[in-house]
Design a protein around this motif. Structure first.
Motif, PDB file in Angstrom:
ATOM      1  N   SER A   3      -3.428  12.609  -3.440  1.00  0.00           N
ATOM      2  CA  SER A   3      -3.970  12.653  -4.794  1.00  0.00           C
ATOM      3  C   SER A   3      -5.300  11.906  -4.855  1.00  0.00           C
ATOM      4  O   SER A   3      -5.511  10.927  -4.141  1.00  0.00           O
ATOM      5  N   THR A   4      -6.185  12.380  -5.749  1.00  0.00           N
ATOM      6  CA  THR A   4      -7.414  11.649  -6.027  1.00  0.00           C
ATOM      7  C   THR A   4      -7.183  10.586  -7.094  1.00  0.00           C
ATOM      8  O   THR A   4      -8.076   9.776  -7.365  1.00  0.00           O
ATOM      9  N   ASP A   5      -6.002  10.584  -7.702  1.00  0.00           N
ATOM     10  CA  ASP A   5      -5.631   9.555  -8.668  1.00  0.00           C
ATOM     11  C   ASP A   5      -5.076   8.355  -7.911  1.00  0.00           C
ATOM     12  O   ASP A   5      -4.075   8.479  -7.191  1.00  0.00           O
ATOM     13  N   THR A   6      -5.706   7.205  -8.066  1.00  0.00           N
ATOM     14  CA  THR A   6      -5.335   6.030  -7.279  1.00  0.00           C
ATOM     15  C   THR A   6      -3.882   5.634  -7.510  1.00  0.00           C
ATOM     16  O   THR A   6      -3.161   5.298  -6.561  1.00  0.00           O
ATOM     17  N   ASP A   7      -3.429   5.669  -8.747  1.00  0.00           N
ATOM     18  CA  ASP A   7      -2.041   5.271  -9.036  1.00  0.00           C
ATOM     19  C   ASP A   7      -1.051   6.216  -8.375  1.00  0.00           C
ATOM     20  O   ASP A   7      -0.033   5.778  -7.819  1.00  0.00           O
ATOM     21  N   ALA A   8      -1.338   7.502  -8.417  1.00  0.00           N
ATOM     22  CA  ALA A   8      -0.431   8.475  -7.795  1.00  0.00           C
ATOM     23  C   ALA A   8      -0.416   8.309  -6.282  1.00  0.00           C
ATOM     24  O   ALA A   8       0.650   8.340  -5.648  1.00  0.00           O
ATOM     25  N   ASP A  63     -11.475  -1.961  -4.632  1.00  0.00           N
ATOM     26  CA  ASP A  63     -10.935  -1.995  -5.997  1.00  0.00           C
ATOM     27  C   ASP A  63      -9.888  -3.105  -6.029  1.00  0.00           C
ATOM     28  O   ASP A  63      -8.729  -2.897  -5.651  1.00  0.00           O
ATOM     29  N   ALA A  64     -10.297  -4.285  -6.483  1.00  0.00           N
ATOM     30  CA  ALA A  64      -9.408  -5.445  -6.451  1.00  0.00           C
ATOM     31  C   ALA A  64      -8.172  -5.230  -7.321  1.00  0.00           C
ATOM     32  O   ALA A  64      -7.059  -5.613  -6.946  1.00  0.00           O
ATOM     33  N   ASP A  65      -8.346  -4.618  -8.479  1.00  0.00           N
ATOM     34  CA  ASP A  65      -7.204  -4.408  -9.364  1.00  0.00           C
ATOM     35  C   ASP A  65      -6.168  -3.488  -8.729  1.00  0.00           C
ATOM     36  O   ASP A  65      -4.960  -3.722  -8.844  1.00  0.00           O
ATOM     37  N   ALA A  66      -6.639  -2.429  -8.052  1.00  0.00           N
ATOM     38  CA  ALA A  66      -5.712  -1.516  -7.389  1.00  0.00           C
ATOM     39  C   ALA A  66      -4.962  -2.232  -6.272  1.00  0.00           C
ATOM     40  O   ALA A  66      -3.747  -2.023  -6.081  1.00  0.00           O
ATOM     41  N   GLU A  67      -5.667  -3.081  -5.520  1.00  0.00           N
ATOM     42  CA  GLU A  67      -5.009  -3.817  -4.443  1.00  0.00           C
ATOM     43  C   GLU A  67      -3.946  -4.761  -4.990  1.00  0.00           C
ATOM     44  O   GLU A  67      -2.829  -4.830  -4.460  1.00  0.00           O
ATOM     45  N   LEU A 117      -9.037 -12.367  -3.691  1.00  0.00           N
ATOM     46  CA  LEU A 117      -7.831 -11.704  -3.206  1.00  0.00           C
ATOM     47  C   LEU A 117      -7.092 -12.554  -2.182  1.00  0.00           C
ATOM     48  O   LEU A 117      -5.864 -12.625  -2.174  1.00  0.00           O
ATOM     49  N   ILE A 118      -7.840 -13.212  -1.307  1.00  0.00           N
ATOM     50  CA  ILE A 118      -7.209 -14.071  -0.306  1.00  0.00           C
ATOM     51  C   ILE A 118      -6.667 -15.342  -0.964  1.00  0.00           C
ATOM     52  O   ILE A 118      -5.582 -15.815  -0.618  1.00  0.00           O
ATOM     53  N   GLU A 119      -7.402 -15.895  -1.920  1.00  0.00           N
ATOM     54  CA  GLU A 119      -6.890 -17.065  -2.645  1.00  0.00           C
ATOM     55  C   GLU A 119      -5.596 -16.712  -3.362  1.00  0.00           C
ATOM     56  O   GLU A 119      -4.616 -17.460  -3.310  1.00  0.00           O
ATOM     57  N   GLY A 120      -5.569 -15.569  -4.044  1.00  0.00           N
ATOM     58  CA  GLY A 120      -4.363 -15.112  -4.694  1.00  0.00           C
ATOM     59  C   GLY A 120      -4.131 -15.737  -6.053  1.00  0.00           C
ATOM     60  O   GLY A 120      -5.004 -16.386  -6.633  1.00  0.00           O
TER      61      GLY A 120
END
Length: 411
Positions: free
Chosen positions: A202-207, A232-236, A260-263
Motif C-alpha cells: 500500500s502507498t498508505d503508510t498506516d496500511a 517520518d518520526a511519527d510513523a516510526e 527517536l534514540i532518546e525516546g
C-alpha cells in the motif's frame, strides 16, 4: 588560527574559523543503553574505472580499516546496505565478497556485524514471487554461512511482483522460515529508492505498517527487529509502540534520530543509520552519556549533528552516500574522494561546502587540519581561489564544547 574557505551557491567565498576536534573518549566496555549500527560505505581503488556501469573495484584495506574504526567506538557495522551502494554501483560479485570479508573481519576483531540480504543479483527486472523467494534465500544463506547477522532489505523485485499485501506476507513467511537465526526487516521509503513505492502492499503508510506488523507478529521467533527508513518520526513511533516485546525498532531516520534514540516514557529506538558512518565518535560519545543517564550531555553531543545529517541526506536523498564518503575522505579514512559508479560527482561543490561548515560546527571533523587541507585542495583543483575568502567574516563555529581529556569519562 586556521580558517576554512566556504563556497556559496553564487560562487562567492567566505571564511570561517576551524574548530578543534572534540576530545571524545572511546568506550572501555560495551555500549549498554542502546544498540547502534553504522551502515558503512565502501572505498574503491582510486585508480580504478570508477565510472557509471563499471564493476566495483574495492580498496579492501581502506574499506575494512573503516569498519575497524567503527568497531573501535563500540558501534556495530551494518554492511552491504544501501550506504554501501547496493543498486547504485556495488555489483553482485563485489557484494558477496564484501559480506564474506566483513564478517571474517568482525569475527577476528570481536565486532558486531549485520549485512544486507536482497534480490539484487537477479539479471531480470521482472520476476515471479517464487524467484523473489529463491533469490532472498540464496543471499540469506550466503550471509549466514559467512557468520553475519542478516537484514532482510526491501526488494525492488518484490515491489514489482507483489499484487497485494498477501503477496508480501507470503514472501516474508517463506523467507523467514528458511532463516537459521532471527533477522532484521527493513522498510525503506521512496526518498531513498523511488522503485519501492507501495511496499508492503500500500502507498498508505498506516496500511503498509499494518502488514509489516502482521509479518512480525506471525514470525516472532524469526524477527529480532525492524529498521524503518521513512524519514517520518511519527510513523516510526506509531509502529514502535505496536511492536511485540520480542522485536526492536532500529531507526533508519537520518533526519530525526536524536529524539527517536532518546525516546520517551513508552520506549526508544535503537539505531541502524547511514549517518552514524560519518559520526561514529559523536554517536559513541552520545550513547556513553545515555549509559551514565546524562541526557543533557547526550543532546549536547548528538543534537548539533542532526542538521549535518539533514544536509548529507538532502533531496535527492539517495545520493546521501556521496556525503558519507566525502566526510570519510576529509577525516582521513580513505586516500581519495572517489566512489564506485562515479557517485563522487553526485553533489555540487556548494552542497559539499555546507557539509564542511556543518561538520566543523557539530564536532564531526576528527582531524580538522587534515580536513581543511583536503577541502581547500579540492576547491583549488576546481578553480576556486581559497586565498580570497573574506577573512573578516570568519567567526567561531558553533561546535559542541570539546570535553577536556581529564574530564572524559568512558562508559
Amino acid at each position: 588560527m586556521t580558517t576554512l574557505t566556504l563556497l556559496g551557491a553564487d560562487g562567492a567565498t567566505r571564511a570561517d574559523l576551524l574548530n578543534p576536534a572534540p576530545a571524545f573518549a572511546k568506550p572501555r566496555k560495551p555500549l549498554a543503553s542502546r544498540v547502534a549500527y553504522a551502515a558503512a560505505h565502501v572505498v574503491p581503488k582510486a585508480h580504478a574505472d570508477n565510472t557509471p556501469g563499471q564493476p566495483a573495484e574495492i580498496d579492501w584495506d581502506a574499506t575494512l580499516a573503516f569498519r575497524h574504526h567503527v568497531w573501535s567506538w563500540g558501534l556495530g557495522v551494518a554492511d552491504a546496505m544501501d550506504t554501501a551502494q547496493r543498486n547504485m554501483g556495488l555489483d553482485a560479485a563485489a557484494t558477496r565478497e564484501l559480506i564474506s570479508r566483513s564478517a571474517a573481519e568482525a569475527a577476528s576483531a570481536g565486532g558486531s556485524v549485520v549485512v544486507g540480504v536482497n534480490t539484487d543479483h537477479l539479471d531480470d527486472e521482472v520476476v515471479s514471487l517464487e524467484q523473489v523467494i529463491d533469490a532472498y534465500k540464496l543471499q540469506l544463506h550466503h550471509a549466514e554461512d559467512a557468520g553475519a547477522g542478516a537484514v532482510l532489505m526491501a526488494s525492488r523485485h518484490l515491489a514489482r511482483a507483489a499484487q497485494n499485501a498477501d503477496d508480501y506476507r507470503r514472501v516474508y513467511r517463506e523467507v523467514l522460515a528458511a532463516a537459521a537465526s532471527p533477522v532484521v526487516l527493513h522498510w525503506l521509503g521512496t526518498a531513498f529508492d523511488p522503485a519501492l513505492e507501495g511496499y508492503f502492499g500500500s502507498t498508505d503508510t498506516d496500511a503498509a505498517a499494518g502488514t509489516l506488523l502482521q509479518v512480525i507478529e506471525a514470525n516472532r521467533e524469526k524477527v529480532q527487529g525492524v529498521k524503518m527508513s521513512l524519514l517520518d518520526a511519527d510513523a516510526e513511533i506509531a509502529v514502535r509502540r505496536r511492536l511485540p516485546e520480542t522485536a526492536r525498532m532500529f531507526t533508519g531516520d537520518d533526519f530525526h534520530y536524536v529524539g527517536l534514540i532518546e525516546g520517551d516514557d513508552e520506549g526508544h529506538s535503537d539505531a541502524l543509520l547511514g549517518a552514524f558512518a560519518a559520526l561514529a565518535p559523536n554517536a559513541s560519545a552520545a550513547i556513553q552519556s545515555l549509559d551514565r543517564d546524562d541526557v543533557d550531555e547526550y543532546r549536547r553531543i548528538l543534537g548539533p549533528t542532526e542538521e549535518l545529517s539533514r544536509q548529507v541526506f538532502a533531496a535527492p536523498t539517495y545520493y546521501y552516500k556521496t556525503g558519507v564518503a566525502f566526510l570519510a575522505w576529509l577525516n582521513g579514512h580513505q586516500p581519495a574522494f572517489q566512489m564506485v559508479g562515479g557517485l563522487h560527482a553526485a553533489r555540487s561543490l556548494p552542497h559539499l561546502s555546507r557539509i564542511v561548515e556543518l561538520a566543523n560546527g557539530s564536532g564531526a571533523l576528527e582531524r580538522p587540519e587534515l580536513a581543511a587541507a583536503r577541502w581547500h585542495e579540492l576547491l583549488t583543483i576546481n578553480g576556486v581561489d581559497t586565498t580570497r575568502a573574506d577573512a573578516a567574516s570568519a567567526t567561531p563555529a558553533d561546535a559542541p564544547a570539546a570535553t577536556q581529556p581529564s574530564e572524559a569519562v568512558p562508559a
